[in-house]
Enzyme design. Structure first.
Site, PDB file in Angstrom:
ATOM      1  N   GLY A  40       0.787  -1.236   0.000  1.00 19.59           N
ATOM      2  CA  GLY A  40       0.000   0.000   0.000  1.00 19.59           C
ATOM      3  C   GLY A  40       0.819   1.286   0.000  1.00 19.59           C
ATOM      4  O   GLY A  40       1.744   1.469  -0.801  1.00 19.59           O
TER       5      GLY A  40
ATOM      6  N   ASP B 282       7.251  -7.841  13.796  1.00 14.95           N
ATOM      7  CA  ASP B 282       5.906  -7.387  14.143  1.00 14.95           C
ATOM      8  C   ASP B 282       6.116  -6.108  14.955  1.00 14.95           C
ATOM      9  O   ASP B 282       6.808  -6.144  15.988  1.00 14.95           O
ATOM     10  CB  ASP B 282       5.226  -8.480  14.983  1.00 14.95           C
ATOM     11  CG  ASP B 282       3.796  -8.133  15.354  1.00 14.95           C
ATOM     12  OD1 ASP B 282       3.483  -6.931  15.469  1.00 14.95           O
ATOM     13  OD2 ASP B 282       3.008  -9.067  15.552  1.00 14.95           O
TER      14      ASP B 282
ATOM     15  N   SER C   9      -1.135   8.907   9.924  1.00 15.56           N
ATOM     16  CA  SER C   9      -2.404   8.880  10.660  1.00 15.56           C
ATOM     17  C   SER C   9      -3.506   8.573   9.646  1.00 15.56           C
ATOM     18  O   SER C   9      -3.379   7.639   8.845  1.00 15.56           O
ATOM     19  CB  SER C   9      -2.618  10.214  11.382  1.00 15.56           C
ATOM     20  OG  SER C   9      -3.844  10.243  12.053  1.00 15.56           O
TER      21      SER C   9
ATOM     22  N   TYR D 176     -10.271   2.454  15.502  1.00 17.33           N
ATOM     23  CA  TYR D 176      -9.289   2.996  14.553  1.00 17.33           C
ATOM     24  C   TYR D 176      -9.050   4.489  14.779  1.00 17.33           C
ATOM     25  O   TYR D 176      -7.901   4.938  14.881  1.00 17.33           O
ATOM     26  CB  TYR D 176      -9.799   2.733  13.139  1.00 17.33           C
ATOM     27  CG  TYR D 176      -8.879   3.165  12.026  1.00 17.33           C
ATOM     28  CD1 TYR D 176      -7.660   2.534  11.824  1.00 17.33           C
ATOM     29  CD2 TYR D 176      -9.243   4.202  11.160  1.00 17.33           C
ATOM     30  CE1 TYR D 176      -6.822   2.923  10.792  1.00 17.33           C
ATOM     31  CE2 TYR D 176      -8.411   4.594  10.120  1.00 17.33           C
ATOM     32  CZ  TYR D 176      -7.203   3.951   9.938  1.00 17.33           C
ATOM     33  OH  TYR D 176      -6.371   4.333   8.911  1.00 17.33           O
TER      34      TYR D 176
ATOM     35  N   LYS E  70      -5.576   6.670  15.695  1.00 11.10           N
ATOM     36  CA  LYS E  70      -5.017   7.673  14.780  1.00 11.10           C
ATOM     37  C   LYS E  70      -5.001   9.062  15.419  1.00 11.10           C
ATOM     38  O   LYS E  70      -4.155   9.889  15.093  1.00 11.10           O
ATOM     39  CB  LYS E  70      -5.800   7.664  13.453  1.00 11.10           C
ATOM     40  CG  LYS E  70      -5.644   6.360  12.667  1.00 11.10           C
ATOM     41  CD  LYS E  70      -4.195   6.110  12.265  1.00 11.10           C
ATOM     42  CE  LYS E  70      -4.014   4.903  11.365  1.00 11.10           C
ATOM     43  NZ  LYS E  70      -2.621   4.700  10.939  1.00 11.10           N
TER      44      LYS E  70
HETATM   45  N1  LIG Z   1      -5.858   2.617   2.868  1.00  8.79           N
HETATM   46  C1  LIG Z   1      -6.513   3.616   3.420  1.00  8.79           C
HETATM   47  O1  LIG Z   1      -7.670   3.932   3.032  1.00  8.79           O
HETATM   48  C2  LIG Z   1      -5.875   4.435   4.511  1.00  8.79           C
HETATM   49  C3  LIG Z   1      -6.452   5.674   4.828  1.00  8.79           C
HETATM   50  C4  LIG Z   1      -5.891   6.423   5.849  1.00  8.79           C
HETATM   51  C5  LIG Z   1      -4.768   5.964   6.522  1.00  8.79           C
HETATM   52  N2  LIG Z   1      -4.223   4.748   6.184  1.00  8.79           N
HETATM   53  C6  LIG Z   1      -3.055   4.302   6.946  1.00  8.79           C
HETATM   54  O2  LIG Z   1      -1.958   4.160   6.077  1.00  8.79           O
HETATM   55  C7  LIG Z   1      -1.067   3.150   6.595  1.00  8.79           C
HETATM   56  C8  LIG Z   1      -0.769   2.147   5.503  1.00  8.79           C
HETATM   57  O3  LIG Z   1      -1.996   1.513   5.174  1.00  8.79           O
HETATM   58  P1  LIG Z   1      -2.238   0.791   3.779  1.00  8.79           P
HETATM   59  O4  LIG Z   1      -3.621   1.106   3.375  1.00  8.79           O
HETATM   60  O5  LIG Z   1      -1.102   1.067   2.893  1.00  8.79           O
HETATM   61  O6  LIG Z   1      -2.249  -0.720   4.291  1.00  8.79           O
HETATM   62  P2  LIG Z   1      -1.685  -2.086   3.675  1.00  8.79           P
HETATM   63  O7  LIG Z   1      -1.581  -2.019   2.211  1.00  8.79           O
HETATM   64  O8  LIG Z   1      -2.510  -3.142   4.306  1.00  8.79           O
HETATM   65  O9  LIG Z   1      -0.217  -2.129   4.307  1.00  8.79           O
HETATM   66  C9  LIG Z   1      -0.036  -2.267   5.676  1.00  8.79           C
HETATM   67  C10 LIG Z   1       1.413  -2.585   5.924  1.00  8.79           C
HETATM   68  O10 LIG Z   1       1.613  -2.691   7.344  1.00  8.79           O
HETATM   69  C11 LIG Z   1       2.207  -3.954   7.637  1.00  8.79           C
HETATM   70  N3  LIG Z   1       1.754  -4.373   8.961  1.00  8.79           N
HETATM   71  C12 LIG Z   1       0.481  -4.524   9.402  1.00  8.79           C
HETATM   72  N4  LIG Z   1       0.486  -4.946  10.672  1.00  8.79           N
HETATM   73  C13 LIG Z   1       1.798  -5.038  11.036  1.00  8.79           C
HETATM   74  C14 LIG Z   1       2.462  -5.439  12.224  1.00  8.79           C
HETATM   75  N5  LIG Z   1       1.788  -5.825  13.315  1.00  8.79           N
HETATM   76  N6  LIG Z   1       3.824  -5.429  12.252  1.00  8.79           N
HETATM   77  C15 LIG Z   1       4.528  -5.042  11.153  1.00  8.79           C
HETATM   78  N7  LIG Z   1       3.945  -4.653  10.019  1.00  8.79           N
HETATM   79  C16 LIG Z   1       2.602  -4.666   9.960  1.00  8.79           C
HETATM   80  C17 LIG Z   1       1.736  -4.878   6.509  1.00  8.79           C
HETATM   81  O11 LIG Z   1       2.571  -6.009   6.302  1.00  8.79           O
HETATM   82  P3  LIG Z   1       2.349  -7.415   7.070  1.00  8.79           P
HETATM   83  O12 LIG Z   1       0.876  -7.656   7.104  1.00  8.79           O
HETATM   84  O13 LIG Z   1       3.122  -8.409   6.278  1.00  8.79           O
HETATM   85  O14 LIG Z   1       2.929  -7.230   8.439  1.00  8.79           O
HETATM   86  C18 LIG Z   1       1.849  -3.920   5.334  1.00  8.79           C
HETATM   87  O15 LIG Z   1       3.185  -3.813   4.914  1.00  8.79           O
HETATM   88  C19 LIG Z   1      -1.767   2.540   7.804  1.00  8.79           C
HETATM   89  O16 LIG Z   1      -1.269   3.118   8.979  1.00  8.79           O
HETATM   90  C20 LIG Z   1      -3.214   2.952   7.588  1.00  8.79           C
HETATM   91  O17 LIG Z   1      -3.953   3.009   8.788  1.00  8.79           O
HETATM   92  C21 LIG Z   1      -4.736   3.979   5.192  1.00  8.79           C
END
Ligand SMILES: NC(=O)c1ccc[n+]([C@@H]2O[C@H](COP(=O)([O-])OP(=O)(O)OC[C@H]3O[C@@H](n4cnc5c(N)ncnc54)[C@H](OP(=O)(O)O)[C@@H]3O)[C@@H](O)[C@H]2O)c1
Length: 277
Positions: free
Chosen positions: A21, A71, A149, A163, A167
């Protein structure tokens, strides 16, 4: 295309959650601008796939892209991964804490375990990484820490009790930390991404209450690459708050003022949905 460019050549960027992501998209952009990258996550197969994608973006064969399995909720394992990354690529100039989870649901149906887990990954996972890296940055008298965040870190949203709280906690941390680290020439930024098309969003959509879906659909869906571009742009401009798009930008500047209107508007959406159910 980036509006302004900076030379990240030779810099070491540590990225938790860099295997997917938003974290992976930022890693690719930094690689395209000459940085060495360490990505940290749990799943080693996903890390390796991401490493290959990021490595395909490098502009100099000397650049290194390394992966570390940890982790972020396990402080000692995370510290070990960070130490290994630093031993390989030197003190980091950039730390991006992107590892995160989102488990939406009705408050009454969310277990306390979900609240603990969400804080453990989103808040403490970021805190542990920052705690471990700050002494390195202070010694070097330089650095940039970027916390990821969410728009849900600016206003609490229906269905996001676990959530949003995690954040908001990051926002408090970033706002307090900024002034403390400034005398050491260390910048702090916090990013408020809108809904972004990533595996996390796909996963959370499976349990998201329909009311939450209707509320979040009022803002534009972004790509991870689009958010990553805004992050790099914000870093280059030295912004504290990085809020991609006009909706997040408005929310960031005016959230206390528009909260009353948004509460009224979102309550109306929920009411209408419940009436027609
Ligand atoms: N997508 C959205 O709509 C959105 C909107 C606002 C904010 N965000 C924030 O942006 C950030 C990235 O999100 P994303 O959407 O890019 O998510 P994503 O594609 O699911 O990526 C999440 C990443 O975090 C890692 N991760 C999750 N739990 C972990 C743990 N316990 N230890 C180590 N690594 C961990 C995952 O790898 P593994 O599972 O292999 O550990 C993956 O590399 C997050 O903080 C999310 O809350 C996302």
């Amino acid at each position: 295309m980036l509006k302004s460019r900076k030379n990240f050549t030779g810099q070491h960027a540590l990225i938790t959650g860099g295997s997917s992501g938003i974290g992976k998209a930022v890693a690719k952009l930094l690689a395209q601008q000459g940085a060495n990258i360490s990505i940290i996550a749990r799943d080693s197969a996903k890390l390796e796939t991401a490493r290959q994608e990021i490595a395909a973006a490098i502009i100099d064969s000397q650049q290194k892209i390394l992966t570390f399995t940890a982790d972020v909720t396990q402080q000692s394992a995370l510290e070990l991964a960070l130490q290994q990354a630093i031993a390989n690529l030197g003190s980091p100039q950039i730390l991006i804490t992107s590892a995160g989870i989102a488990i939406p649901g009705y408050f009454q149906e969310l277990s306390l375990e979900t609240f603990h887990q969400t804080m453990a990954v989103n808040y403490f996972g970021s805190l542990y990484a920052i705690k471990a890296v700050v002494p390195e940055m202070i010694a070097a008298q330089q650095g940039h820490i970027i916390l990821i965040s969410s728009g849900a870190g600016l206003i609490g949203l229906y269905g996001y009790t676990a959530y949003s709280a995690s954040k908001f906690a990051l926002r408090g941390l970033a706002e307090s930390l900024r002034g403390e680290l400034k005398p050491h020439q260390i910048k702090v930024s916090i990013v408020y991404p809108p809904d972004t098309d990533t595996p996390q969003l796909a996963a959370e959509n499976k349990t998201k209450p329909p009311e939450t879906k209707l509320i979040t659909a009022t803002a534009q869906l972004w790509t991870a690459e689009g958010v990553a571009r805004e992050i790099i742009q914000g870093m280059i401009q030295g912004k504290f708050a990085i809020a991609p798009g006009w909706e997040m930008s408005l929310l960031n500047k005016l959230h206390s003022i528009v909260r009353q209107f948004l509460n009224w508007y979102f309550d109306r959406i929920v009411c209408k949905y419940r009436k027609n159910k």
